[in-house]
Design an enzyme around this catalytic site. Structure first.
Site, PDB file in Angstrom:
ATOM      1  N   ASP A 258       0.650  -1.007   0.344  1.00 32.93           N
ATOM      2  CA  ASP A 258      -0.197   0.006  -0.180  1.00 32.93           C
ATOM      3  C   ASP A 258       0.705   1.407   0.116  1.00 32.93           C
ATOM      4  O   ASP A 258       1.366   1.369   0.706  1.00 32.93           O
ATOM      5  CB  ASP A 258      -0.977  -0.147   1.329  1.00 32.93           C
ATOM      6  N   ASP A 416     -13.302  -3.545  -1.388  1.00 29.43           N
ATOM      7  CA  ASP A 416     -13.112  -3.214   0.028  1.00 29.43           C
ATOM      8  C   ASP A 416     -14.511  -3.189   0.972  1.00 29.43           C
ATOM      9  O   ASP A 416     -15.090  -2.331   1.007  1.00 29.43           O
ATOM     10  CB  ASP A 416     -12.580  -1.780  -0.269  1.00 29.43           C
TER      11      ASP A 416
HETATM   12  O1  1PR Z   1     -10.605   3.097  -5.782  1.00 29.86           O
HETATM   13  O2  1PR Z   1      -9.626   2.892  -7.637  1.00 29.86           O
HETATM   14  O3  1PR Z   1      -8.834   4.147  -6.220  1.00 29.86           O
HETATM   15  O4  1PR Z   1      -8.477   2.377  -5.972  1.00 29.86           O
HETATM   16  C1  1PR Z   1      -8.005   2.394  -4.738  1.00 29.86           C
HETATM   17  C2  1PR Z   1      -7.079   1.297  -3.714  1.00 29.86           C
HETATM   18  O5  1PR Z   1      -6.197   1.367  -2.845  1.00 29.86           O
HETATM   19  C3  1PR Z   1      -7.951   0.283  -4.180  1.00 29.86           C
HETATM   20  O6  1PR Z   1      -7.182  -1.348  -4.634  1.00 29.86           O
HETATM   21  C4  1PR Z   1      -8.182   0.357  -1.905  1.00 29.86           C
HETATM   22  O7  1PR Z   1      -8.077  -1.447  -1.551  1.00 29.86           O
HETATM   23  C5  1PR Z   1      -6.492   0.253  -1.958  1.00 29.86           C
HETATM   24  N1  1PR Z   1      -6.521   1.222  -0.839  1.00 29.86           N
HETATM   25  C6  1PR Z   1      -7.132   2.394  -0.329  1.00 29.86           C
HETATM   26  N2  1PR Z   1      -7.675   2.769   0.806  1.00 29.86           N
HETATM   27  C7  1PR Z   1      -6.738   2.082   1.816  1.00 29.86           C
HETATM   28  C8  1PR Z   1      -6.177   2.204   3.202  1.00 29.86           C
HETATM   29  O8  1PR Z   1      -5.493   0.835   3.696  1.00 29.86           O
HETATM   30  N3  1PR Z   1      -6.107   2.463   3.625  1.00 29.86           N
HETATM   31  N4  1PR Z   1      -5.399  -0.008   1.226  1.00 29.86           N
HETATM   32  C9  1PR Z   1      -6.857   0.829   0.627  1.00 29.86           C
HETATM   33  C10 1PR Z   1      -6.535  -1.601   1.167  1.00 29.86           C
HETATM   34  C11 1PR Z   1      -6.047  -2.942   1.683  1.00 29.86           C
HETATM   35  C12 1PR Z   1      -5.224  -4.198   1.099  1.00 29.86           C
HETATM   36  C13 1PR Z   1      -3.603  -4.902   2.282  1.00 29.86           C
HETATM   37  C14 1PR Z   1      -4.261  -6.746   2.643  1.00 29.86           C
HETATM   38  C15 1PR Z   1      -3.574  -7.080   3.603  1.00 29.86           C
HETATM   39  N5  1PR Z   1      -5.544  -2.227   1.897  1.00 29.86           N
HETATM   40  O9  1PR Z   1      -4.437  -3.796  -0.093  1.00 29.86           O
HETATM   41  O10 1PR Z   1      -3.205  -4.369   1.593  1.00 29.86           O
HETATM   42  O11 1PR Z   1      -6.238  -6.327   3.383  1.00 29.86           O
HETATM   43  O12 1PR Z   1      -3.031  -6.812   4.641  1.00 29.86           O
HETATM   44  P1  1PR Z   1      -2.290  -7.448   5.737  1.00 29.86           P
HETATM   45  O13 1PR Z   1      -2.128  -8.634   5.213  1.00 29.86           O
HETATM   46  O14 1PR Z   1      -1.573  -6.500   6.050  1.00 29.86           O
HETATM   47  O15 1PR Z   1      -3.797  -8.057   6.814  1.00 29.86           O
HETATM   48  P2  1PR Z   1      -9.620   2.845  -6.109  1.00 29.86           P
END
Ligand code: 1PR
Length: 561
Positions: A258, A416
């Site tokens: 991320d 999400d």
């Molecule tokens: O909406 O097209 O601009 O895409 C945004 C992208 O960014 C999406 O894929 C969304 O999942 C991701 N995203 C947005 N905000 C966050 C955040 O964390 N605040 N991350 C985010 C999503 C989730 C996973 C993470 C897993 C594994 N992160 O990518 O890596 O949950 O984590 P873990 O193994 O530590 O539990 P757009």
């Protein structure tokens, strides 16, 4: 070399001149490139990666007169390597958005995999291949698995058997590579098939000096240099193994980064707890877990089968204005020889000067910078809502446009969802499940509400409805997060992953919550997920990727080691 920014001609040696036989021409017909038929006819050796879908590719080749030049080049038995679509285009025709006529050099029709036999389409993954004749370039494959990403394939027949050098089984027995004389083509991606690599390893193994090394490259047609540095005995064994025991598909372990800019303006890898990436300190700074390029390179070396970059603030920043992110991709793709996915902010955008950018332009820039797949989050939710409301596929959503041009295997939809507990499944119109662990007030059911803008806004659509809609709109894969489990280390949301992976026939990547090796085997044994993604445990070095794979192997789950 295959990761060079698409170029006309480049050399494997800095000192090589254009007349030098070591000059390799990379045929890149897309992206407004100015290649001409003469570039092909004058090539010493030609690599044709073939990007996107069959019909637009043939269209460009025909319009630019490249098709005729390519046929002449190949018929003269000059050194050629086609990759993926670069193999398919050699056949008579394809069913992809067709029938569409191909170059007609190899008899046969490139057809779509049949998902009714239980295999997920697109085929995205690591498989063993079965060599059927000496292919020269395949003999050095160090890994027993190679990486495929495609929805269409050619089938062996009496008419094309003299071309076939290897096959693979994925529901159907399909052609994995062809070879005739100096003409080679592979359906898989050698440049993404990892292996211990590399130019240096090959060089060292054969104790070559620069001149003989260059001859080696020439002789072996370049691509074998991308493969392992195993000893001849190991290579022999691995080739023999593939003749005797072609295996099925390996599950995948994906490392996710991320990425966002911190308060000082540096692009960093961060990681949230239930999507909150700020430290619980007085400064409330963005959690910093390292540098994106360094970590991606490390995960490649550690054995990750893919690396994903999510530009988590992409929804509010314009990605083409985010040059560091594009640079991260460029640098990462120079050192990561496994597929790279990038997501965040893929949507239509109008900048401050009124200049409009289509989502296709944004995606194209990501692909040009080294991405193999792009991932769409928020914009896919809006597209699915619209589609479910109108029942009309407009063809205008980012999802539809990008998958039409680049093929659905290049488009991931990232979901999400947040769990919403219910006492009674009839309380909502969305698909719910009986949950394994009841909610805080003893609720036995839950539905999974989709969110946009990094989990900030809940939408009136469930993960189940979204997954089915985006599959119909052209998504090739689903990255299934779960806000409740993210960063908790207590395991994947098995109820959610089972619900979605049973509902669609495209591959599903399980994400969020991995905290121990057992969580990976649990998700593969209890659901139909094709891959498992983790972030925090890898960043904090709590569980190495290698341990995950060793554990899976011990549990009888096939992995690429
Ligand atoms: O909406 O097209 O601009 O895409 C945004 C992208 O960014 C999406 O894929 C969304 O999942 C991701 N995203 C947005 N905000 C966050 C955040 O964390 N605040 N991350 C985010 C999503 C989730 C996973 C993470 C897993 C594994 N992160 O990518 O890596 O949950 O984590 P873990 O193994 O530590 O539990 P757009």
């Amino acid at each position: 070399p295959l990761k060079c920014k698409p170029s006309r001609t480049f050399s494997v040696h800095a000192s090589a001149s254009a007349a030098d036989d070591s000059v390799v021409t990379l045929l890149d017909y897309g992206a407004g490139n100015v290649q001409t038929p003469e570039d092909i006819l004058h090539a010493k050796r030609l690599i044709f990666p073939g990007v996107g879908a069959f019909a637009p590719a043939m269209d460009v080749l025909n319009k630019k007169g490249l098709a005729e030049a390519l046929c002449a080049y190949i018929q003269q038995d000059r050194p050629f390597l086609g990759i993926c679509l670069g193999l398919q285009l050699l056949f008579d025709s394809s069913e992809e958005n067709g029938p569409v006529k191909g170059l007609g050099l190899i008899p046969g029709v490139v057809g779509r995999f049949d998902s009714s036999n239980g295999c997920r389409v697109p085929h995205i993954g690591w498989n063993a291949i079965k060599l059927t004749k000496d292919s020269e370039i395949l003999d050095d494959i160090g890994s027993s698995h190679v990486y495929f990403v495609h929805s269409y394939r050619a089938i062996p027949s009496e008419d094309n058997k003299e071309w076939i050098s290897s096959t693979c089984n994925y529901g159907d027995n399909f052609i994995a590579s062809v070879r005739r004389g100096n003409v080679h083509a592979v359906q898989f991606h050698p440049e993404k098939s990892g292996g211990k690599n590399s130019l240096h390893a090959v060089k060292k193994r054969d104790k070559m000096n620069s001149t003989s090394y260059s001859l080696f490259l020439l002789y072996h047609g370049l691509v074998c240099s991308l493969y392992s540095g195993l000893s001849f005995a190991e290579v022999g064994l691995s080739v023999l193994r593939r003749f005797l025991y072609p295996k099925s598909e390996a599950t995948k372990v994906i490392a996710c980064l991320d990425v966002r800019t911190n308060d000082n303006g540096d692009l960093i890898v961060t990681k949230g707890d239930q999507y909150d990436v700020r430290e619980q300190t007085a400064e409330n700074e963005v959690r910093n877990l390292g540098k994106p390029v360094d970590l991606a390179g490390q995960y490649y070396k550690d054995g990750a089968d893919e690396v994903s970059f999510l530009n988590i603030t992409g929804f509010r920043d314009f990605p083409l204005g985010d040059l560091p992110m594009l640079q991260v991709l460029r640098y990462a793709s120079e050192n990561c020889f496994v597929p790279l996915t990038v997501g965040g902010g893929i949507r239509d955008f109008t900048d401050g000067n009124g200049r409009h950018y289509s989502s296709l332009e944004v995606a194209s820039e990501y692909f040009r910078s080294g991405a193999d797949k792009i991932s769409i989050g928020s914009d896919a939710v809006y597209a699915a809502e619209e589609y479910l409301k109108t029942k009309v596929k407009t063809g205008k959503s980012s999802l539809e446009q990008i998958s039409r041009v680049y093929g659905n295997q290049a488009v991931v939809v990232s979901i999400d969802p947040r769990r919403v507990y219910l006492r009674d499944p009839n309380e909502v119109e969305f698909k719910s499940v009986k949950v394994t662990n009841p909610g805080p007030h003893g609720e036995e059911y839950a539905w999974y509400q989709c969110t946009v803008n990094g989990g900030r806004e809940g939408r009136p659509i469930g993960a189940y409805e979204l997954a089915k809609a985006v599959e119909e709109l052209g998504a090739g894969e689903i990255l299934l997060n779960c806000i409740d489990c993210d960063g908790q280390g207590k395991g994947f949301d098995i109820d959610l992953i089972k619900l979605i992976s049973d509902a669609v026939s495209i591959p599903v990547i399980a994400s969020s919550g991995a905290g121990a090796v057992e969580h990976f085997s649990e998700v593969f044994s209890k659901t139909n997920a094709s891959a498992a993604l983790a972030a925090g445990i890898f960043h904090r070095k709590e569980v190495p990727i290698q341990s995950v794979k060793e554990y899976l192997l011990k549990e009888g789950i096939e992995v690429r080691m």
